[in-house]
Design an enzyme around this catalytic site. Sequence first.
Site, PDB file in Angstrom:
ATOM      1  N   LYS A 144      77.962  52.391  40.967  1.00 35.36           N
ATOM      2  CA  LYS A 144      77.930  50.934  41.136  1.00 35.36           C
ATOM      3  C   LYS A 144      76.883  50.488  42.146  1.00 35.36           C
ATOM      4  CE  LYS A 144      82.210  52.025  41.743  1.00 35.36           C
ATOM      5  NZ  LYS A 144      82.587  52.978  40.706  1.00 35.36           N
ATOM      6  N   GLU A 157      76.034  50.819  32.300  1.00 34.95           N
ATOM      7  CA  GLU A 157      77.254  50.350  31.641  1.00 34.95           C
ATOM      8  C   GLU A 157      78.505  51.007  32.213  1.00 34.95           C
ATOM      9  OE1 GLU A 157      77.087  47.708  29.045  1.00 34.95           O
ATOM     10  OE2 GLU A 157      78.949  47.752  30.146  1.00 34.95           O
ATOM     11  N   VAL A 195      81.167  49.642  35.608  1.00 36.59           N
ATOM     12  CA  VAL A 195      82.347  48.772  35.609  1.00 36.59           C
ATOM     13  C   VAL A 195      83.109  48.984  34.302  1.00 36.59           C
ATOM     14  CG1 VAL A 195      83.183  46.389  35.731  1.00 36.59           C
ATOM     15  CG2 VAL A 195      81.123  47.034  36.995  1.00 36.59           C
ATOM     16  N   GLY A 239      90.611  63.061  38.821  1.00 35.63           N
ATOM     17  CA  GLY A 239      89.196  62.715  39.016  1.00 35.63           C
ATOM     18  C   GLY A 239      88.928  61.238  38.841  1.00 35.63           C
ATOM     19  N   ASP A 278      85.732  49.623  46.109  1.00 34.33           N
ATOM     20  CA  ASP A 278      85.287  49.905  44.741  1.00 34.33           C
ATOM     21  C   ASP A 278      85.291  48.612  43.918  1.00 34.33           C
ATOM     22  OD1 ASP A 278      84.891  51.845  42.335  1.00 34.33           O
ATOM     23  OD2 ASP A 278      86.628  50.639  41.786  1.00 34.33           O
ATOM     24  N   LYS A 282      82.132  46.534  42.272  1.00 32.52           N
ATOM     25  CA  LYS A 282      82.083  46.109  40.856  1.00 32.52           C
ATOM     26  C   LYS A 282      81.910  44.593  40.762  1.00 32.52           C
ATOM     27  CE  LYS A 282      84.866  49.944  39.137  1.00 32.52           C
ATOM     28  NZ  LYS A 282      86.241  50.448  38.975  1.00 32.52           N
TER      29      LYS A 282
HETATM   30  N1  NAP Z   1      85.342  59.355  38.278  1.00 32.00           N
HETATM   31  C1  NAP Z   1      85.439  58.248  37.549  1.00 32.00           C
HETATM   32  O1  NAP Z   1      86.394  58.056  36.783  1.00 32.00           O
HETATM   33  C2  NAP Z   1      84.331  57.217  37.607  1.00 32.00           C
HETATM   34  C3  NAP Z   1      84.385  56.118  36.754  1.00 32.00           C
HETATM   35  C4  NAP Z   1      83.324  55.187  36.774  1.00 32.00           C
HETATM   36  C5  NAP Z   1      82.284  55.369  37.662  1.00 32.00           C
HETATM   37  N2  NAP Z   1      82.284  56.443  38.523  1.00 32.00           N
HETATM   38  C6  NAP Z   1      81.147  56.602  39.428  1.00 32.00           C
HETATM   39  O2  NAP Z   1      80.406  57.746  39.000  1.00 32.00           O
HETATM   40  C7  NAP Z   1      79.832  58.393  40.136  1.00 32.00           C
HETATM   41  C8  NAP Z   1      80.240  59.861  40.106  1.00 32.00           C
HETATM   42  O3  NAP Z   1      81.631  59.981  40.186  1.00 32.00           O
HETATM   43  P1  NAP Z   1      82.309  61.420  40.172  1.00 32.00           P
HETATM   44  O4  NAP Z   1      83.763  61.190  40.007  1.00 32.00           O
HETATM   45  O5  NAP Z   1      81.578  62.310  39.244  1.00 32.00           O
HETATM   46  O6  NAP Z   1      82.000  61.890  41.693  1.00 32.00           O
HETATM   47  P2  NAP Z   1      82.068  63.391  42.257  1.00 32.00           P
HETATM   48  O7  NAP Z   1      82.948  64.231  41.399  1.00 32.00           O
HETATM   49  O8  NAP Z   1      82.356  63.282  43.698  1.00 32.00           O
HETATM   50  O9  NAP Z   1      80.560  63.945  42.053  1.00 32.00           O
HETATM   51  C9  NAP Z   1      79.479  63.436  42.774  1.00 32.00           C
HETATM   52  C10 NAP Z   1      78.301  64.349  42.574  1.00 32.00           C
HETATM   53  O10 NAP Z   1      77.185  63.827  43.295  1.00 32.00           O
HETATM   54  C11 NAP Z   1      76.583  64.905  44.009  1.00 32.00           C
HETATM   55  N3  NAP Z   1      75.818  64.355  45.129  1.00 32.00           N
HETATM   56  C12 NAP Z   1      76.256  63.644  46.194  1.00 32.00           C
HETATM   57  N4  NAP Z   1      75.218  63.292  46.986  1.00 32.00           N
HETATM   58  C13 NAP Z   1      74.097  63.800  46.399  1.00 32.00           C
HETATM   59  C14 NAP Z   1      72.715  63.787  46.725  1.00 32.00           C
HETATM   60  N5  NAP Z   1      72.271  63.168  47.825  1.00 32.00           N
HETATM   61  N6  NAP Z   1      71.850  64.417  45.902  1.00 32.00           N
HETATM   62  C15 NAP Z   1      72.284  65.055  44.784  1.00 32.00           C
HETATM   63  N7  NAP Z   1      73.594  65.082  44.413  1.00 32.00           N
HETATM   64  C16 NAP Z   1      74.486  64.472  45.216  1.00 32.00           C
HETATM   65  C17 NAP Z   1      77.731  65.814  44.383  1.00 32.00           C
HETATM   66  O11 NAP Z   1      77.261  67.106  44.717  1.00 32.00           O
HETATM   67  P3  NAP Z   1      78.305  68.269  45.148  1.00 32.00           P
HETATM   68  O12 NAP Z   1      79.077  68.622  43.900  1.00 32.00           O
HETATM   69  O13 NAP Z   1      77.456  69.409  45.564  1.00 32.00           O
HETATM   70  O14 NAP Z   1      79.159  67.674  46.207  1.00 32.00           O
HETATM   71  C18 NAP Z   1      78.515  65.780  43.076  1.00 32.00           C
HETATM   72  O15 NAP Z   1      77.948  66.694  42.167  1.00 32.00           O
HETATM   73  C19 NAP Z   1      80.324  57.647  41.381  1.00 32.00           C
HETATM   74  O16 NAP Z   1      79.325  56.746  41.790  1.00 32.00           O
HETATM   75  C20 NAP Z   1      81.550  56.900  40.876  1.00 32.00           C
HETATM   76  O17 NAP Z   1      81.758  55.701  41.587  1.00 32.00           O
HETATM   77  C21 NAP Z   1      83.266  57.375  38.491  1.00 32.00           C
END
Ligand code: NAP
Length: 361
Positions: free
Chosen positions: A134, A158, A161, A215, A229, A233
């Site tokens: 976001k 997309e 949000v 997750g 969050d 959004k």
């Molecule tokens: N989870 C959901 O249901 C959901 C839904 C909609 C949107 N989102 C958004 O999608 C994004 C990812 O969510 P997620 O659940 O996948 O988060 P996550 O599981 O915490 O994964 C984040 C990833 O980003 C990496 N990272 C962090 N800082 C970095 C940097 N400076 N350079 C390179 N890689 C970096 C982390 O590396 P490491 O693995 O080495 O720590 C990890 O691989 C977030 O912005 C979240 O708000 C998530």
Amino acid sequence: MPEAVELDLILIGFGHVGRRFVRLLDERRDALRAEAGTIARVVGVATARHGCAFDPAGLDATAAAARVEGGGSLADLSPAPPAGALDLIARARASARPSVVVETTVLDVRAGQPAIDHVRAAIAAGAHVVTANKGPAAFAYHDLAAAARAAGVAFLFEGAVMDGIPIFNLVRETMPLVRIEGFRGVINTTTNQILAGLERGEAFDTVLARMQAAGIAEADPSLDLNGWDAAAKTAALANVLMDARLTPHAIQRTGIGPAIAAPAKAALARGRRLKLVASAERRAGTVAGRVEPIELPAGDVLAGLDGPANALVLKTDLLGEVTIVQGAGDLTQTAYALVSDLVAVRRRLGAPPPASGRRTP
Ligand SMILES: NC(=O)c1ccc[n+]([C@@H]2O[C@H](COP(=O)([O-])OP(=O)(O)OC[C@H]3O[C@@H](n4cnc5c(N)ncnc54)[C@H](OP(=O)(O)O)[C@@H]3O)[C@@H](O)[C@H]2O)c1
């Protein structure tokens, strides 16, 4: 059948969303090629603590996902691993194929970094950008969209949000001339699940732990609970749909904690429901946004949302209220948002590029 175009994918972030994304690409590989004319090849992955990898011939991304899940590093997957995300993104310049940077690092509510720098670097390298983060749209939408326009690349988000539900595309693609006057919605799954769980008598921490295990909660769950969050959004929606110039810090914000159990149960006993409502409205020439728990009457569409459901009510000048309801959001839907943005990039590219060099969309 559209002719297939090969896209080089550079994944910045390889967490829950990034890994579900590469598996979805694998599951839908044939349909992507046959229906969308897209061959997506992951050439690079950057993480914070699990190393980076780059191979212009393509990486085995699902094997890389399994390796990260096993606690391993990506650093030995390629001979000259990038030093970090920006080093990896810069390698897009050398590709003869169109590159797409898929940004899924964690949300930072202080300033939207490092995601904004990643998006800027991608645009500067001539790569398209798709992101579920976001931060970029919440903090820097107008700057980034202008830079992408000038560079002739896409900047799509997309998944930021309501997961894969096409909110931004709905307005952009299907509501020409319509002015969005405001919106209100329940757009944070974690807090909505917690409020529904509290109504059923579950403990606050029990529901939160379930959201973390799935997750769905943010890496730092206080971002969900304190309303950040939803505020991010709200800012993204207002910036994109209402041409606002907000950041999450400009959103008036009240979150939820364990003490919300009593009012949630009391509301239910009165036939009403307590929801964390995000909203924006035009006021005196600007746009004002809020996130706050509100007790809603039973007949309100937002009151009818069960735990995992989200909904957004758009207030428009020509169509009245347009409501979009998402029964349940999960990682597959967020990953699908990235895939759908990828197909949008492919559509922009039109016919396949000539054999020599990058095609300007
Ligand atoms: N989870 C959901 O249901 C959901 C839904 C909609 C949107 N989102 C958004 O999608 C994004 C990812 O969510 P997620 O659940 O996948 O988060 P996550 O599981 O915490 O994964 C984040 C990833 O980003 C990496 N990272 C962090 N800082 C970095 C940097 N400076 N350079 C390179 N890689 C970096 C982390 O590396 P490491 O693995 O080495 O720590 C990890 O691989 C977030 O912005 C979240 O708000 C998530």
